[in-house]
Design a protein around this motif. Sequence first.
Motif, PDB file in Angstrom:
ATOM      1  N   GLY A   1     -36.952  24.020 -37.678  1.00 23.35           N
ATOM      2  CA  GLY A   1     -37.517  24.076 -36.328  1.00 23.35           C
ATOM      3  C   GLY A   1     -36.539  24.657 -35.327  1.00 23.35           C
ATOM      4  O   GLY A   1     -36.920  25.442 -34.455  1.00 23.35           O
ATOM      5  N   ALA A   2     -35.267  24.284 -35.450  1.00 20.98           N
ATOM      6  CA  ALA A   2     -34.251  24.818 -34.541  1.00 20.98           C
ATOM      7  C   ALA A   2     -34.077  26.318 -34.727  1.00 20.98           C
ATOM      8  O   ALA A   2     -33.932  27.063 -33.750  1.00 20.98           O
ATOM      9  N   VAL A   3     -34.112  26.778 -35.977  1.00 19.64           N
ATOM     10  CA  VAL A   3     -33.961  28.212 -36.245  1.00 19.64           C
ATOM     11  C   VAL A   3     -35.176  28.979 -35.726  1.00 19.64           C
ATOM     12  O   VAL A   3     -35.031  30.032 -35.102  1.00 19.64           O
ATOM     13  N   PHE A   4     -36.383  28.430 -35.960  1.00 20.19           N
ATOM     14  CA  PHE A   4     -37.583  29.078 -35.423  1.00 20.19           C
ATOM     15  C   PHE A   4     -37.529  29.156 -33.898  1.00 20.19           C
ATOM     16  O   PHE A   4     -37.947  30.147 -33.309  1.00 20.19           O
ATOM     17  N   ASP A   5     -37.008  28.114 -33.260  1.00 18.80           N
ATOM     18  CA  ASP A   5     -36.893  28.122 -31.807  1.00 18.80           C
ATOM     19  C   ASP A   5     -35.911  29.191 -31.346  1.00 18.80           C
ATOM     20  O   ASP A   5     -36.186  29.937 -30.403  1.00 18.80           O
ATOM     21  N   LEU A   6     -34.760  29.275 -32.011  1.00 18.39           N
ATOM     22  CA  LEU A   6     -33.755  30.284 -31.639  1.00 18.39           C
ATOM     23  C   LEU A   6     -34.272  31.707 -31.839  1.00 18.39           C
ATOM     24  O   LEU A   6     -34.019  32.592 -31.015  1.00 18.39           O
ATOM     25  N   LEU A   7     -34.976  31.940 -32.934  1.00 18.10           N
ATOM     26  CA  LEU A   7     -35.430  33.301 -33.235  1.00 18.10           C
ATOM     27  C   LEU A   7     -36.731  33.664 -32.530  1.00 18.10           C
ATOM     28  O   LEU A   7     -36.875  34.778 -32.022  1.00 18.10           O
ATOM     29  N   LEU A   8     -37.694  32.740 -32.541  1.00 16.92           N
ATOM     30  CA  LEU A   8     -39.038  33.083 -32.082  1.00 16.92           C
ATOM     31  C   LEU A   8     -39.501  32.311 -30.855  1.00 16.92           C
ATOM     32  O   LEU A   8     -40.596  32.553 -30.354  1.00 16.92           O
ATOM     33  N   GLY A   9     -38.708  31.356 -30.404  1.00 16.67           N
ATOM     34  CA  GLY A   9     -39.129  30.544 -29.277  1.00 16.67           C
ATOM     35  C   GLY A   9     -40.195  29.531 -29.664  1.00 16.67           C
ATOM     36  O   GLY A   9     -40.921  29.038 -28.811  1.00 16.67           O
ATOM     37  N   GLU A  10     -40.297  29.221 -30.946  1.00 17.30           N
ATOM     38  CA  GLU A  10     -41.266  28.248 -31.464  1.00 17.30           C
ATOM     39  C   GLU A  10     -40.505  27.018 -31.915  1.00 17.30           C
ATOM     40  O   GLU A  10     -39.982  26.971 -33.022  1.00 17.30           O
ATOM     41  N   GLY A  11     -40.432  25.995 -31.072  1.00 20.81           N
ATOM     42  CA  GLY A  11     -39.641  24.818 -31.370  1.00 20.81           C
ATOM     43  C   GLY A  11     -40.285  23.834 -32.318  1.00 20.81           C
ATOM     44  O   GLY A  11     -39.602  23.036 -32.941  1.00 20.81           O
ATOM     45  N   HIS A  12     -41.597  23.882 -32.451  1.00 21.08           N
ATOM     46  CA  HIS A  12     -42.303  22.922 -33.300  1.00 21.08           C
ATOM     47  C   HIS A  12     -43.238  23.668 -34.251  1.00 21.08           C
ATOM     48  O   HIS A  12     -44.462  23.652 -34.059  1.00 21.08           O
ATOM     49  N   PRO A  13     -42.684  24.293 -35.287  1.00 17.26           N
ATOM     50  CA  PRO A  13     -43.549  25.029 -36.211  1.00 17.26           C
ATOM     51  C   PRO A  13     -44.430  24.077 -37.022  1.00 17.26           C
ATOM     52  O   PRO A  13     -44.100  22.904 -37.204  1.00 17.26           O
ATOM     53  N   ALA A  14     -45.517  24.599 -37.511  1.00 16.83           N
ATOM     54  CA  ALA A  14     -46.423  23.829 -38.363  1.00 16.83           C
ATOM     55  C   ALA A  14     -45.700  23.433 -39.651  1.00 16.83           C
ATOM     56  O   ALA A  14     -44.741  24.094 -40.055  1.00 16.83           O
ATOM     57  N   PRO A  15     -46.151  22.366 -40.300  1.00 13.39           N
ATOM     58  CA  PRO A  15     -45.497  21.930 -41.532  1.00 13.39           C
ATOM     59  C   PRO A  15     -45.424  23.010 -42.609  1.00 13.39           C
ATOM     60  O   PRO A  15     -44.421  23.111 -43.321  1.00 13.39           O
ATOM     61  N   ASP A  16     -46.464  23.839 -42.727  1.00 13.58           N
ATOM     62  CA  ASP A  16     -46.408  24.902 -43.734  1.00 13.58           C
ATOM     63  C   ASP A  16     -45.369  25.959 -43.365  1.00 13.58           C
ATOM     64  O   ASP A  16     -44.679  26.485 -44.236  1.00 13.58           O
ATOM     65  N   ALA A  17     -45.201  26.251 -42.084  1.00 14.38           N
ATOM     66  CA  ALA A  17     -44.160  27.191 -41.660  1.00 14.38           C
ATOM     67  C   ALA A  17     -42.776  26.605 -41.906  1.00 14.38           C
ATOM     68  O   ALA A  17     -41.858  27.313 -42.305  1.00 14.38           O
ATOM     69  N   THR A  18     -42.643  25.308 -41.685  1.00 20.68           N
ATOM     70  CA  THR A  18     -41.369  24.636 -41.963  1.00 20.68           C
ATOM     71  C   THR A  18     -41.029  24.740 -43.443  1.00 20.68           C
ATOM     72  O   THR A  18     -39.886  25.013 -43.813  1.00 20.68           O
ATOM     73  N   PHE A  19     -42.025  24.540 -44.292  1.00 20.11           N
ATOM     74  CA  PHE A  19     -41.809  24.657 -45.736  1.00 20.11           C
ATOM     75  C   PHE A  19     -41.384  26.078 -46.111  1.00 20.11           C
ATOM     76  O   PHE A  19     -40.410  26.273 -46.844  1.00 20.11           O
ATOM     77  N   VAL A  20     -42.091  27.072 -45.596  1.00 21.51           N
ATOM     78  CA  VAL A  20     -41.745  28.470 -45.897  1.00 21.51           C
ATOM     79  C   VAL A  20     -40.355  28.792 -45.353  1.00 21.51           C
ATOM     80  O   VAL A  20     -39.586  29.518 -45.984  1.00 21.51           O
ATOM     81  N   GLY A  21     -40.008  28.239 -44.198  1.00 21.73           N
ATOM     82  CA  GLY A  21     -38.662  28.420 -43.654  1.00 21.73           C
ATOM     83  C   GLY A  21     -37.599  27.864 -44.595  1.00 21.73           C
ATOM     84  O   GLY A  21     -36.545  28.461 -44.784  1.00 21.73           O
ATOM     85  N   ARG A  22     -37.885  26.713 -45.190  1.00 22.78           N
ATOM     86  CA  ARG A  22     -36.924  26.132 -46.142  1.00 22.78           C
ATOM     87  C   ARG A  22     -36.825  26.968 -47.409  1.00 22.78           C
ATOM     88  O   ARG A  22     -35.737  27.116 -47.977  1.00 22.78           O
ATOM     89  N   VAL A  23     -37.929  27.530 -47.875  1.00 28.86           N
ATOM     90  CA  VAL A  23     -37.884  28.440 -49.030  1.00 28.86           C
ATOM     91  C   VAL A  23     -37.033  29.661 -48.683  1.00 28.86           C
ATOM     92  O   VAL A  23     -36.180  30.091 -49.466  1.00 28.86           O
ATOM     93  N   ALA A  24     -37.229  30.198 -47.477  1.00 31.43           N
ATOM     94  CA  ALA A  24     -36.405  31.324 -47.031  1.00 31.43           C
ATOM     95  C   ALA A  24     -34.935  30.915 -46.964  1.00 31.43           C
ATOM     96  O   ALA A  24     -34.051  31.707 -47.312  1.00 31.43           O
ATOM     97  N   GLY A  25     -34.669  29.687 -46.543  1.00 31.16           N
ATOM     98  CA  GLY A  25     -33.288  29.193 -46.506  1.00 31.16           C
ATOM     99  C   GLY A  25     -32.652  29.191 -47.879  1.00 31.16           C
ATOM    100  O   GLY A  25     -31.492  29.570 -48.037  1.00 31.16           O
ATOM    101  N   ALA A  26     -33.410  28.774 -48.890  1.00 34.64           N
ATOM    102  CA  ALA A  26     -32.887  28.789 -50.256  1.00 34.64           C
ATOM    103  C   ALA A  26     -32.580  30.218 -50.696  1.00 34.64           C
ATOM    104  O   ALA A  26     -31.544  30.485 -51.323  1.00 34.64           O
ATOM    105  N   ALA A  27     -33.457  31.154 -50.346  1.00 38.70           N
ATOM    106  CA  ALA A  27     -33.229  32.560 -50.695  1.00 38.70           C
ATOM    107  C   ALA A  27     -31.991  33.106 -49.980  1.00 38.70           C
ATOM    108  O   ALA A  27     -31.201  33.853 -50.572  1.00 38.70           O
ATOM    109  N   LEU A  28     -31.815  32.735 -48.724  1.00 35.35           N
ATOM    110  CA  LEU A  28     -30.636  33.190 -47.980  1.00 35.35           C
ATOM    111  C   LEU A  28     -29.356  32.624 -48.577  1.00 35.35           C
ATOM    112  O   LEU A  28     -28.338  33.324 -48.651  1.00 35.35           O
TER     113      LEU A  28
END
Length: 135
Positions: A26-53
């Motif tokens: 959520g903090a990363v989405f807020d910093l990049l996109l101004g979205e502080g409270h992403p949906a749970p599915d976006a949070t999950f995809v963000g974590r998958v992206a984190g693993a890839a990074l």
Amino acid sequence: MSPAPLLIVTAVVEVGAGAGFLLAPGAVFDLLLGEGHPAPDATFVGRVAGAALLALGVAGGLGRNDNSSPAQRGLLTGLLVYNGAVGALLVYAALGLNKAGVALWPAVALHAVLAAGCAAGLRSEPLSPVRESRS
């Protein structure tokens, strides 16, 4: 010039970003996109992206001294594609989706610099011959 410094910077940046996406998407989405409270599915995809990074960061760190090998050239090529695509997607987020946090444009610039570094590394490093292993 050796691509080692570029790969070290890539390792640090991607491991840091990956950890951020894994631990506080959520903090990363807020910093990049101004979205502080992403949906749970976006949070999950963000974590998958984190693993890839994290994986990209580890690969960059481990491949930093494998000068001019086909594996290092493959790593640089993959990182060039990644940095170019992510930079373009972030520009699209800003201009096409009207999403922009305080870190969006710095992230675009960082990915552009890293992509240019990968391209320069690919142009300047001659491919060393592959040694055949005998079993």
